[in-house]
Design a protein around this motif. Structure first.
Motif, mmCIF file in Angstrom:
data_model
loop_
_atom_site.group_PDB
_atom_site.id
_atom_site.type_symbol
_atom_site.label_atom_id
_atom_site.label_comp_id
_atom_site.label_asym_id
_atom_site.label_seq_id
_atom_site.Cartn_x
_atom_site.Cartn_y
_atom_site.Cartn_z
ATOM 1 N N ALA A 444 0.803 -1.218 0.000
ATOM 2 C CA ALA A 444 0.000 0.000 0.000
ATOM 3 C C ALA A 444 0.834 1.265 0.000
ATOM 4 O O ALA A 444 0.332 2.341 -0.339
ATOM 5 C CB ALA A 444 -0.938 0.011 1.210
ATOM 6 N N GLY A 445 2.094 1.182 0.419
ATOM 7 C CA GLY A 445 2.922 2.382 0.515
ATOM 8 C C GLY A 445 4.259 2.075 1.168
ATOM 9 O O GLY A 445 4.990 1.197 0.721
ATOM 10 N N VAL A 446 4.550 2.802 2.241
ATOM 11 C CA VAL A 446 5.806 2.629 2.964
ATOM 12 C C VAL A 446 5.505 2.469 4.448
ATOM 13 O O VAL A 446 4.601 3.127 4.986
ATOM 14 C CB VAL A 446 6.750 3.831 2.732
ATOM 15 C CG1 VAL A 446 8.031 3.681 3.562
ATOM 16 C CG2 VAL A 446 7.104 3.957 1.258
ATOM 17 N N SER A 447 6.264 1.598 5.097
ATOM 18 C CA SER A 447 6.111 1.360 6.533
ATOM 19 C C SER A 447 7.349 1.896 7.252
ATOM 20 O O SER A 447 8.480 1.518 6.922
ATOM 21 C CB SER A 447 5.942 -0.131 6.816
ATOM 22 O OG SER A 447 5.930 -0.380 8.208
ATOM 23 N N ALA A 448 7.131 2.814 8.218
ATOM 24 C CA ALA A 448 8.224 3.331 9.049
ATOM 25 C C ALA A 448 8.262 2.533 10.346
ATOM 26 O O ALA A 448 7.216 2.311 10.991
ATOM 27 C CB ALA A 448 8.022 4.810 9.343
ATOM 28 N N ARG A 449 9.469 2.112 10.770
ATOM 29 C CA ARG A 449 9.628 1.285 11.970
ATOM 30 C C ARG A 449 10.567 2.008 12.937
ATOM 31 O O ARG A 449 11.740 2.229 12.634
ATOM 32 C CB ARG A 449 10.194 -0.091 11.617
ATOM 33 C CG ARG A 449 9.318 -0.877 10.643
ATOM 34 C CD ARG A 449 9.955 -2.213 10.292
ATOM 35 N NE ARG A 449 10.052 -3.074 11.454
ATOM 36 C CZ ARG A 449 9.102 -3.917 11.861
ATOM 37 N NH1 ARG A 449 7.971 -4.004 11.172
ATOM 38 N NH2 ARG A 449 9.271 -4.657 12.935
ATOM 39 N N LEU A 450 10.026 2.383 14.079
ATOM 40 C CA LEU A 450 10.798 3.052 15.128
ATOM 41 C C LEU A 450 11.083 2.029 16.216
ATOM 42 O O LEU A 450 10.196 1.671 16.994
ATOM 43 C CB LEU A 450 10.005 4.240 15.690
ATOM 44 C CG LEU A 450 10.631 4.987 16.864
ATOM 45 C CD1 LEU A 450 11.960 5.619 16.438
ATOM 46 C CD2 LEU A 450 9.692 6.039 17.412
ATOM 47 N N ASP A 451 12.347 1.546 16.267
ATOM 48 C CA ASP A 451 12.746 0.543 17.253
ATOM 49 C C ASP A 451 13.396 1.229 18.440
ATOM 50 O O ASP A 451 14.250 2.119 18.276
ATOM 51 C CB ASP A 451 13.758 -0.441 16.632
ATOM 52 C CG ASP A 451 13.147 -1.255 15.509
ATOM 53 O OD1 ASP A 451 11.951 -1.544 15.597
ATOM 54 O OD2 ASP A 451 13.855 -1.557 14.538
ATOM 55 N N ILE A 452 13.016 0.801 19.648
ATOM 56 C CA ILE A 452 13.644 1.314 20.882
ATOM 57 C C ILE A 452 13.865 0.157 21.827
ATOM 58 O O ILE A 452 13.123 -0.849 21.804
ATOM 59 C CB ILE A 452 12.788 2.406 21.569
ATOM 60 C CG1 ILE A 452 11.430 1.839 21.973
ATOM 61 C CG2 ILE A 452 12.620 3.607 20.665
ATOM 62 C CD1 ILE A 452 10.571 2.815 22.759
ATOM 63 N N GLN A 453 14.884 0.259 22.652
ATOM 64 C CA GLN A 453 15.128 -0.756 23.678
ATOM 65 C C GLN A 453 14.176 -0.536 24.844
ATOM 66 O O GLN A 453 13.818 0.598 25.181
ATOM 67 C CB GLN A 453 16.574 -0.692 24.163
ATOM 68 C CG GLN A 453 17.583 -1.187 23.138
ATOM 69 C CD GLN A 453 18.966 -1.322 23.745
ATOM 70 O OE1 GLN A 453 19.111 -1.373 24.963
ATOM 71 N NE2 GLN A 453 19.968 -1.368 22.890
#
Length: 455
Positions: A444-453
């Motif tokens: 559908a588009g673009v997926s942004a992934r914000l990873d944090i500990q």
């Protein structure tokens, strides 16, 4: 200690060997026995017991002794025939092995007896010894001054080996502690910004580590001063620009041409927006906000609710359950699996204002370049990932990742408001929380992934 003990025992055994040789010739020729040794004929009754081989019946023999019979063949060297010697050794605890006695062609009886007395001196058992030369009477040989326990030198080799083991243990402990000290400081330094570490570290450990910590403290101080100076300059510029920007707005309002007036106002808003964006980026770099425990689930629900209240197309989607692999067990041939539900409250150690800014920036980007934004949350024991999926974005994940550098904007963003610092701020906040910002292409588009500990 080891060398001294080895040397003393070597001399003790050599002295016992020489005493055995002298003892042999004393029995053969009737000469004086070695110093400290006595040769005493057995009483008549004991002579009978010894001749019959009943050595345990001899008076003075130890109770329940272990008997070692040593036959010494007569000398045949130089065509001289000597008498054989029979030796009976009665020990309360030992049976002496004869297999390791030296044997060679032409070996004399004196050398054999010397080897036997050397063996007696090697072990501490105070044996009772009787001997007979040929058909002569049996005699008792008292040689405790040669092979007895009291005259044996102290054997410090076991103590030396124990001290070596202890010293090695101490050395290994010191080395491992040294290694642990460096790793511990490296871990503290690595996670300093993420967990709100101290502004300086107290020197500890070995001298080398203290020097490193002192150098790090100096670097951190210089870095803080540079960031503070940068923020002060930007803050001053922003404040100083406020008055002329206000005057420009007032003067622009007097412009009769509406099109020209809007261009003036747009330029003024762009100028002030750039300054505010740079200030925000600098404050994020400084990490001024203290981290604390917060519910990431509640934060996302609040952010999505704020957008929905004003009619923006932002939704919160339930995350997928996480499959957790179990540990290995000696009672099972394969590893088990478990399911970690994402319905639970996800708690992390983070900076709530910074995280809200990062998530909001990603949602705004999704709404700018797409038609809607869908938020979801995935977490395991180590990390949590906030996922923002847009719909209809024309950019690819690779193109967006190229715009993580400051003031970088894509070709399709010329008509969209922005200053090129939004993703840079989000990436900085992600690093501040021990994670990263990444993008993936979706149907559908673009997926942004914000990873944090999480901790």
């Amino acid at each position: 200690m080891w060398t001294k003990s080895t040397s003393d025992w070597r001399e003790h055994r050599i002295a016992a060997y020489n005493a055995g040789i002298t003892l042999f010739y004393a029995m053969q020729n009737g000469t004086a026995p070695p110093a400290g040794m006595e040769i005493t004929p057995l009483p008549d009754a004991d002579q009978v017991h010894a001749t019959n081989g009943s050595f345990r019946q001899i008076s003075g023999a130890p109770d329940a002794p272990r008997i070692t019979i040593v036959p010494i063949l007569p000398d045949t060297a130089n065509q001289i025939t000597g008498a054989p010697v029979t030796l009976a050794i009665l020990s309360p605890s030992l049976t002496y092995s004869l297999a390791d006695l030296p044997r060679r062609n032409g070996q004399t009886g004196a050398e054999t007896l010397g080897a036997i007395t050397r063996k007696l001196a090697t072990f501490c058992s105070d044996p009772f010894v009787v001997a007979r030369m040929g058909d002569a009477d049996w005699v008792e040989i008292v040689g405790n001054t040669v092979w007895g326990c009291d005259v044996a030198p102290p054997d410090l080799r076991i103590l030396a080996a124990l001290l070596v083991v202890v010293a090695t243990g101490i050395l290994l402990t010191v080395v491992l502690n040294l290694h642990s000290s460096f790793l511990s400081f490296a871990d503290q330094l690595r996670n300093r910004r993420r967990v709100g570490g101290p502004t300086r570290y107290e020197p500890y450990g070995p001298q080398e580590l203290q020097e490193i910590i002192t150098a790090v403290n100096s670097y951190l101080e210089i870095e803080r001063e540079q960031l503070a100076s940068r923020a002060a300059v930007l803050s001053g510029v922003s404040h100083d620009l406020g008055t002329p920007a206000t005057r420009l707005r007032l003067r622009a309002a007097l412009i009769q041409d509406g099109n020209l007036r809007r261009k003036f106002e747009t330029d003024i808003d762009s100028m002030t927006g750039i300054i505010e964006s740079v200030l925000t980026y600098t404050n994020v770099e400084m990490g001024a906000e203290e981290p604390r425990n917060l519910s990431l689930t509640s934060l996302l629900e609040a952010i999505v609710a704020n957008y929905q209240d004003v009619g923006r197309p932002v939704t919160l989607r339930k995350g997928n359950d996480v499959i957790v692999r179990g540990g290995k067990s000696i009672f099972m041939s394969r590893q088990g699996y478990g399911v970690m539900s994402n319905d639970r409250d996800i708690v992390v150690v983070g900076r709530p204002v910074s995280l809200e800014r990062a998530i909001t920036n990603l949602i705004e980007n999704a709404l700018k370049y797409g038609r809607s934004a869908t938020i979801s949350l995935e977490a395991d024991a180590q990390s949590a990932t906030v996922i923002i999926d847009d719909e209809g974005s024309q950019s690819s994940a690779t193109e967006i990742e190229d715009m993580l550098a400051p003031f970088q904007r894509g070709e399709n963003t010329k008509t969209i408001d922005g200053h090129g610092l939004g993703l840079t701020i989000v990436a900085t906040i992600a690093k501040l929380h021990g994670g990263k910002l990444s993008f993936e292409d979706t149907p559908a588009g673009v997926s942004a992934r914000l990873d944090i500990q999480r901790s």
